[in-house]
Design a protein around this motif. Structure first.
Motif, short mmCIF file in Angstrom:
data_model
loop_
_atom_site.label_atom_id
_atom_site.label_comp_id
_atom_site.label_asym_id
_atom_site.label_seq_id
_atom_site.Cartn_x
_atom_site.Cartn_y
_atom_site.Cartn_z
N LEU A 181 16.62 -8.38 11.72
CA LEU A 181 17.50 -7.98 10.62
C LEU A 181 18.99 -8.22 10.90
CD1 LEU A 181 15.64 -4.80 9.34
CD2 LEU A 181 16.00 -6.95 8.08
N PRO A 182 19.51 -7.88 12.09
CA PRO A 182 20.94 -8.15 12.32
C PRO A 182 21.27 -9.64 12.36
CG PRO A 182 20.09 -6.54 13.90
CD PRO A 182 18.91 -7.15 13.21
N GLN A 183 20.26 -10.47 12.59
CA GLN A 183 20.47 -11.92 12.64
C GLN A 183 20.26 -12.58 11.28
OE1 GLN A 183 21.32 -13.29 15.55
NE2 GLN A 183 20.55 -11.95 17.14
N GLY A 184 19.73 -11.81 10.32
CA GLY A 184 19.36 -12.38 9.02
C GLY A 184 20.46 -12.31 7.98
N HIS A 185 20.17 -12.85 6.81
CA HIS A 185 21.13 -12.78 5.71
C HIS A 185 21.29 -11.32 5.30
CE1 HIS A 185 17.14 -13.14 3.99
NE2 HIS A 185 17.12 -14.44 4.21
N PRO A 186 22.48 -10.92 4.86
CA PRO A 186 22.73 -9.51 4.56
C PRO A 186 21.89 -9.01 3.39
CG PRO A 186 24.80 -10.74 4.78
CD PRO A 186 23.70 -11.74 4.72
N VAL A 187 21.60 -7.71 3.40
CA VAL A 187 20.95 -7.08 2.25
C VAL A 187 21.82 -7.33 1.02
CG1 VAL A 187 20.36 -4.85 1.21
CG2 VAL A 187 19.72 -5.33 3.58
N GLY A 188 21.17 -7.69 -0.09
CA GLY A 188 21.89 -8.01 -1.32
C GLY A 188 22.08 -9.49 -1.54
N THR A 189 21.78 -10.33 -0.53
CA THR A 189 21.91 -11.78 -0.69
C THR A 189 20.99 -12.27 -1.81
OG1 THR A 189 22.43 -12.09 1.66
CG2 THR A 189 21.62 -14.01 0.46
N ILE A 198 10.83 -17.03 -8.81
CA ILE A 198 11.19 -15.62 -8.91
C ILE A 198 12.54 -15.40 -8.25
CG2 ILE A 198 10.52 -13.26 -8.31
CD1 ILE A 198 7.63 -14.24 -8.18
N ASP A 199 13.46 -14.78 -9.00
CA ASP A 199 14.78 -14.47 -8.47
C ASP A 199 14.88 -13.00 -8.11
OD1 ASP A 199 15.66 -17.07 -8.79
OD2 ASP A 199 16.45 -16.71 -10.81
N GLY A 200 15.74 -12.71 -7.16
CA GLY A 200 16.00 -11.34 -6.77
C GLY A 200 17.02 -11.32 -5.66
N SER A 201 17.13 -10.20 -4.98
CA SER A 201 18.06 -10.09 -3.86
C SER A 201 17.33 -9.57 -2.64
CB SER A 201 19.23 -9.17 -4.22
OG SER A 201 18.77 -7.86 -4.50
N PHE A 202 17.83 -9.95 -1.49
CA PHE A 202 17.22 -9.57 -0.22
C PHE A 202 17.35 -8.06 -0.02
CE2 PHE A 202 17.70 -9.15 4.52
CZ PHE A 202 16.38 -9.41 4.82
N ASP A 203 16.23 -7.41 0.26
CA ASP A 203 16.22 -5.95 0.44
C ASP A 203 15.61 -5.59 1.79
OD1 ASP A 203 16.81 -3.36 -0.75
OD2 ASP A 203 14.64 -3.05 -0.83
N GLY A 204 15.82 -6.46 2.77
CA GLY A 204 15.29 -6.20 4.10
C GLY A 204 13.87 -6.71 4.26
N LEU A 205 13.24 -6.29 5.34
CA LEU A 205 11.86 -6.68 5.63
C LEU A 205 10.97 -5.45 5.66
CD1 LEU A 205 12.35 -9.22 8.59
CD2 LEU A 205 12.27 -9.70 6.13
N LEU A 211 8.94 -10.16 3.32
CA LEU A 211 10.25 -10.10 2.69
C LEU A 211 10.23 -9.09 1.54
CD1 LEU A 211 13.12 -11.48 2.19
CD2 LEU A 211 11.93 -12.85 0.49
N ARG A 212 11.22 -8.22 1.49
CA ARG A 212 11.40 -7.31 0.36
C ARG A 212 12.38 -7.97 -0.61
NH1 ARG A 212 10.52 -1.79 0.60
NH2 ARG A 212 12.53 -1.52 -0.45
N LEU A 213 11.92 -8.30 -1.81
CA LEU A 213 12.74 -8.94 -2.83
C LEU A 213 12.96 -7.96 -3.96
CD1 LEU A 213 13.95 -11.81 -3.59
CD2 LEU A 213 11.96 -12.04 -5.08
N ARG A 214 14.21 -7.56 -4.15
CA ARG A 214 14.53 -6.60 -5.22
C ARG A 214 14.89 -7.35 -6.49
NH1 ARG A 214 15.48 -1.30 -5.56
NH2 ARG A 214 15.37 -1.09 -3.28
N ARG A 215 14.12 -7.11 -7.55
CA ARG A 215 14.36 -7.75 -8.85
C ARG A 215 15.50 -7.06 -9.58
NH1 ARG A 215 10.16 -10.59 -10.78
NH2 ARG A 215 11.83 -11.61 -11.95
N ALA A 216 15.96 -7.70 -10.65
CA ALA A 216 17.09 -7.15 -11.41
C ALA A 216 16.79 -5.77 -11.98
CB ALA A 216 17.47 -8.11 -12.53
N ASP A 217 15.51 -5.49 -12.27
CA ASP A 217 15.15 -4.19 -12.83
C ASP A 217 14.92 -3.12 -11.76
OD1 ASP A 217 12.77 -4.96 -11.71
OD2 ASP A 217 11.62 -5.00 -13.58
#
Length: 237
Positions: A181-189, A198-205, A211-217
């Motif tokens: 996680l500290p080496q990865g793209h930031p949460v919210g990317t 499918i689009d979303g933002s990075f929400d960690g692992l 991969l946790r993908l947070r959708r717009a909803d």
């Protein structure tokens, strides 16, 4: 460390050796000066540039090992640690599941292939030259101001891989996720899962490395496999 001047693919070579009954021990690396048939994920070609790192190693699965799929995270952590140790000034980030980006451009990739109870892990790093790809920006570390000797980098990567593989076996996937996680793209990317669009933002692992993908909803999807790209913002209206 075994070095060859030229081969088709270091991954293919090790797979053929294993299929032929040869024992290739863990910690052994096959490194090529040039590859004529290098491969990336989904059958993509991979640059064979002289001076780049192109190498493969083997992990022999044993009873009690975590899921083999999580070896992509193991290899990613080892790769990031080797790069940041030798070029600490770079903004190097892991992109799930198997790329290393510098300033948002791909500079390294990982390819895993399994035969029986052995997993061959191939890693390619653009040390001095980067291929032009139609669907994503690429970069070489040298162009970012980090001039790394190929053989010294190979040794650093091999050491990091042994260390992280031990952690994977002894402490489990949770420890690898915490290291990733500290080496990865930031949460919210902003991300896109290419195959499904499918689009979303990075929400960690997730604890299992998904991969946790947070959708717009606000819904969080778990992605266990797929080609994930950084989503570029739309310019203008």
């Amino acid at each position: 460390m075994e070095r060859v001047a030229q081969t088709g693919s270091t991954n293919a070579d090790l797979l053929a050796r294993l299929a032929g009954g040869e024992h290739v021990g863990e910690g052994h690396w096959l490194v090529a000066d040039r590859q004529t048939a290098g491969r990336g994920r989904l059958g993509r070609g991979w640059n064979d540039g002289q001076g780049n790192f192109m190498g493969s190693t083997v992990v022999h699965l044993t009873a009690g090992d975590p899921s083999p799929a999580t070896l992509a995270l193991v290899a990613g952590v080892a790769l990031a640690k080797a790069v940041t140790a030798m070029a600490p000034g770079l903004d190097a980030r892991l992109k799930w599941p198997n790329d290393l980006l510098v300033d948002g451009a791909k500079c390294a990739g990982i390819l895993m292939e399994r035969t029986g109870n052995a997993v061959v892990i191939g890693i390619g790093v653009n040390l001095v030259a980067a291929p032009e790809l139609p669907d994503r920006p690429t970069a070489a570390l040298a162009a970012k101001g980090a001039v790394l000797d190929r053989d010294r980098f190979a040794e650093a990567l091999a050491i990091a891989m042994v260390d992280i593989l031990w952690t994977w076996r002894q402490e489990g996937v949770d420890s690898i996720v915490r290291a990733w996680l500290p080496q990865g793209h930031p949460v919210g990317t902003p991300l896109r899962v290419s195959e499904q669009g499918i689009d979303g933002s990075f929400d960690g692992l997730a604890p299992d490395g998904a991969l946790r993908l947070r959708r717009a909803d606000g819904e969080v999807m778990l992605i266990h496999a797929g080609d994930v790209e950084l989503r570029r913002p739309v310019e203008g209206n």
